[in-house]
Design a protein around this motif. Sequence first.
Motif, mmCIF file in Angstrom:
data_model
loop_
_atom_site.group_PDB
_atom_site.id
_atom_site.type_symbol
_atom_site.label_atom_id
_atom_site.label_comp_id
_atom_site.label_asym_id
_atom_site.label_seq_id
_atom_site.Cartn_x
_atom_site.Cartn_y
_atom_site.Cartn_z
ATOM 1 N N GLU A 90 -0.187 13.110 6.275
ATOM 2 C CA GLU A 90 -1.495 12.523 6.546
ATOM 3 C C GLU A 90 -2.584 13.577 6.473
ATOM 4 O O GLU A 90 -2.363 14.733 6.822
ATOM 5 C CB GLU A 90 -1.515 11.874 7.939
ATOM 6 N N SER A 91 -3.746 13.149 6.051
ATOM 7 C CA SER A 91 -4.932 13.999 5.984
ATOM 8 C C SER A 91 -6.007 13.380 6.853
ATOM 9 O O SER A 91 -6.143 12.158 6.897
ATOM 10 C CB SER A 91 -5.439 14.075 4.532
ATOM 11 N N GLY A 135 -2.408 10.783 -0.476
ATOM 12 C CA GLY A 135 -2.045 10.127 -1.716
ATOM 13 C C GLY A 135 -2.559 8.708 -1.817
ATOM 14 O O GLY A 135 -2.425 8.071 -2.859
ATOM 15 N N ASN A 136 -3.170 8.196 -0.755
ATOM 16 C CA ASN A 136 -3.711 6.841 -0.784
ATOM 17 C C ASN A 136 -5.133 6.909 -1.355
ATOM 18 O O ASN A 136 -6.122 6.915 -0.630
ATOM 19 C CB ASN A 136 -3.706 6.236 0.620
ATOM 20 N N THR A 148 0.789 -1.231 0.000
ATOM 21 C CA THR A 148 0.000 0.000 0.000
ATOM 22 C C THR A 148 0.821 1.280 0.000
ATOM 23 O O THR A 148 0.445 2.246 -0.660
ATOM 24 C CB THR A 148 -0.930 0.015 1.237
ATOM 25 N N TYR A 149 1.913 1.331 0.737
ATOM 26 C CA TYR A 149 2.551 2.608 1.039
ATOM 27 C C TYR A 149 3.816 2.993 0.279
ATOM 28 O O TYR A 149 4.398 4.033 0.589
ATOM 29 C CB TYR A 149 2.802 2.696 2.546
ATOM 30 N N ARG A 201 -7.017 4.799 -3.055
ATOM 31 C CA ARG A 201 -7.922 3.670 -2.818
ATOM 32 C C ARG A 201 -8.601 3.809 -1.459
ATOM 33 O O ARG A 201 -9.813 3.651 -1.339
ATOM 34 C CB ARG A 201 -7.174 2.349 -2.912
ATOM 35 N N ALA A 202 -7.809 4.126 -0.434
ATOM 36 C CA ALA A 202 -8.376 4.288 0.906
ATOM 37 C C ALA A 202 -9.305 5.501 0.957
ATOM 38 O O ALA A 202 -10.370 5.442 1.573
ATOM 39 C CB ALA A 202 -7.265 4.418 1.943
ATOM 40 N N LEU A 203 -8.908 6.588 0.312
ATOM 41 C CA LEU A 203 -9.747 7.785 0.280
ATOM 42 C C LEU A 203 -11.127 7.449 -0.293
ATOM 43 O O LEU A 203 -12.160 7.802 0.294
ATOM 44 C CB LEU A 203 -9.076 8.880 -0.555
ATOM 45 N N ALA A 204 -11.171 6.724 -1.398
ATOM 46 C CA ALA A 204 -12.452 6.343 -2.009
ATOM 47 C C ALA A 204 -13.252 5.416 -1.089
ATOM 48 O O ALA A 204 -14.471 5.573 -0.942
ATOM 49 C CB ALA A 204 -12.208 5.662 -3.360
#
Length: 173
Positions: free
Chosen positions: A166-167, A137-138, A32-33, A140-143
Motif C-alpha cells: 500500500e502507498s 498498482g491501483n 478491482t484487486y 484507476r484509484a490513484l488517478a
Amino acid sequence: MTHEPKGYALRTPRTGDAEALADVHVQVWKATYPGMVDRAKLNALTTADGIVRWNRIVADLGDQQRRGVRTVCAVETATERIVGFATGGTAREEGAPSGIQLWSLNVLPDHHGTGLAAALMEAVIGAGEAYLWLATGNGRALAFYRKHGFELDGAVQVDEEWSCHESRMVRRS
C-alpha cells in the motif's frame, strides 16, 4: 453539504442492508484487486462471509459516529439497490499525516464515472485535509484521488492480511 449525483441517494446503512453491502464489497474487490492482493483470499471472498461483519458495523453505527467515524451507502434510486459505500473519519494510526482518514471507498464498476465515488468520499471525510492508503498498482484509484487533491507522500506499508503493498496519499488544506 454533499451533492448527490442524479439517480442516487446517499444514506446511512440500515438494519437489513448487510447482505447488499457485503455483496457490493465482494463484487468491487473481485473486480478491482486481482494481482494486487493474495489471490487465494480474494477468490475465497464471499457475500455470506461479509454479512456478519456488515451486521456488526450497522449495529455499531451510533458508537462509530460518536468516535468521529462515518459510514454512508449509495442507493440507485431507480432500483433501490445499494451500489457503493464509504467509511471515513478519525485516523486509525499514530503519527498519521492528518486526523482524518478515508478508510474505504467502494463503488460497483458499472457506476464509475457518475460522480458517486466523489460524493461518497465527501460525505464521510469532507473536502479538507485527509489521507488514505491505496493498493499499490491501483492506477484507476490513484488517478481518482489525484483528481480530488490527494498526492502520494512516499509512505508505504504491507497489509499482512491481504499480502498487499500500500502507498499513502495525503490531501492538504
